[in-house]
Design a protein around this motif. Structure first.
Motif, mmCIF file in Angstrom:
data_model
loop_
_atom_site.group_PDB
_atom_site.id
_atom_site.type_symbol
_atom_site.label_atom_id
_atom_site.label_comp_id
_atom_site.label_asym_id
_atom_site.label_seq_id
_atom_site.Cartn_x
_atom_site.Cartn_y
_atom_site.Cartn_z
ATOM 1 N N THR A 90 -42.484 -14.871 -35.779
ATOM 2 C CA THR A 90 -43.673 -14.860 -34.931
ATOM 3 C C THR A 90 -44.837 -14.337 -35.763
ATOM 4 N N TYR A 131 -48.921 -13.252 -35.945
ATOM 5 C CA TYR A 131 -49.960 -12.666 -35.097
ATOM 6 C C TYR A 131 -51.298 -12.712 -35.835
ATOM 7 N N GLU A 132 -52.353 -12.930 -35.074
ATOM 8 C CA GLU A 132 -53.684 -13.012 -35.681
ATOM 9 C C GLU A 132 -54.166 -11.681 -36.241
ATOM 10 N N GLU A 133 -53.773 -10.586 -35.640
ATOM 11 C CA GLU A 133 -54.272 -9.272 -36.050
ATOM 12 C C GLU A 133 -53.143 -8.417 -36.625
ATOM 13 N N GLY A 183 -53.215 -9.526 -30.916
ATOM 14 C CA GLY A 183 -53.927 -10.801 -30.858
ATOM 15 C C GLY A 183 -53.001 -11.960 -30.513
ATOM 16 N N ARG A 184 -53.549 -13.152 -30.635
ATOM 17 C CA ARG A 184 -52.776 -14.359 -30.357
ATOM 18 C C ARG A 184 -51.573 -14.453 -31.277
ATOM 19 N N SER A 185 -50.493 -15.053 -30.776
ATOM 20 C CA SER A 185 -49.285 -15.204 -31.596
ATOM 21 C C SER A 185 -48.799 -16.645 -31.553
ATOM 22 N N TRP A 186 -47.949 -16.968 -32.514
ATOM 23 C CA TRP A 186 -47.361 -18.303 -32.607
ATOM 24 C C TRP A 186 -45.970 -18.165 -33.191
ATOM 25 N N TYR A 229 -52.547 -23.979 -35.744
ATOM 26 C CA TYR A 229 -51.939 -23.135 -34.713
ATOM 27 C C TYR A 229 -52.710 -21.829 -34.497
ATOM 28 N N MET A 230 -53.306 -21.311 -35.567
ATOM 29 C CA MET A 230 -54.068 -20.076 -35.460
ATOM 30 C C MET A 230 -55.039 -19.983 -36.632
ATOM 31 N N SER A 231 -56.175 -19.340 -36.391
ATOM 32 C CA SER A 231 -57.225 -19.300 -37.414
ATOM 33 C C SER A 231 -56.923 -18.308 -38.537
ATOM 34 N N CYS A 281 -53.826 -15.011 -39.820
ATOM 35 C CA CYS A 281 -52.561 -14.324 -39.564
ATOM 36 C C CYS A 281 -52.548 -13.043 -40.384
#
Length: 176
Positions: free
Chosen positions: A5, A7-9, A14-17, A29-31, A33
């Motif tokens: 997994t 995480y952005e932060e 923050g958002r996760s993927w 998927y995310m800007s 990580c």
């Protein structure tokens, strides 16, 4: 399969993927990580898309601030899942490109090619069995690269410049 997994932060905020295999470009998927959790399996992560740039090996665990840990100034942009392997390990290394020059066959880890074989480094290799990490300096230090089964004729053509590997170790099933 493995699972990680991202995480952005930092510190899993923050958002996760969730990723369960290879991903050549995480940007869709995310800007960004800045932290990750490896739930199962082993992964190589890269600071550029398409498995390029600096790389780092990750096994099960939490990486709340991996940029500080690895000394990176860029975030993860791609990742590659390393399948578990149980069996014999075998790799041939050569001190010149295109399988030229001095050749040695490995079936176990080598912390210093120079000391063991009077070899000035490895410029090409053939991985017959297993999954390996190779390092630019003795004693498993410096930048690392992942090598799965296959022929690697010329490290310069792979975008690594004049890279010479000086130590190598097997990725063992106990690491999973």
């Amino acid at each position: 399969m493995g699972r990680v997994t991202f995480y952005e932060e930092k510190n899993f905020m923050g958002r996760s993927w969730d990723c369960m295999g290879d991903c050549a470009d995480m940007h869709s998927y995310m800007s960004r990580c800045h932290s990750c959790r490896v739930h199962s399996g082993c992964f190589m992560v890269y600071d550029q898309a398409n498995y390029m740039g600096n790389s780092y090996f990750m096994r099960r665990g939490e990486y709340g601030d991996y940029m500080n840990m690895f000394g990176w100034n860029n975030c993860i942009r791609s990742c590659r899942y390393i399948p578990m392997y149980r069996g014999n390990y075998r790799m041939r290394i050569y001190d010149r490109d295109n399988f030229g020059g001095q050749m040695h066959e490995f079936m176990d880890d080598c912390d210093n090619c120079m000391d063991r074989y009077r070899m000035n480094g490895c410029m090409s290799c053939h991985v017959m069995d297993g999954h390996w990490l190779m390092y630019e300096q003795p004693h498993y230090r410096g930048r690392m690269w992942y090598f799965g089964p296959g022929e690697y004729r010329n490290f310069m053509n792979m975008g690594w410049g004049n890279m010479r590997f000086m130590s190598m170790r097997r990725i063992m099933d106990s690491w999973y």
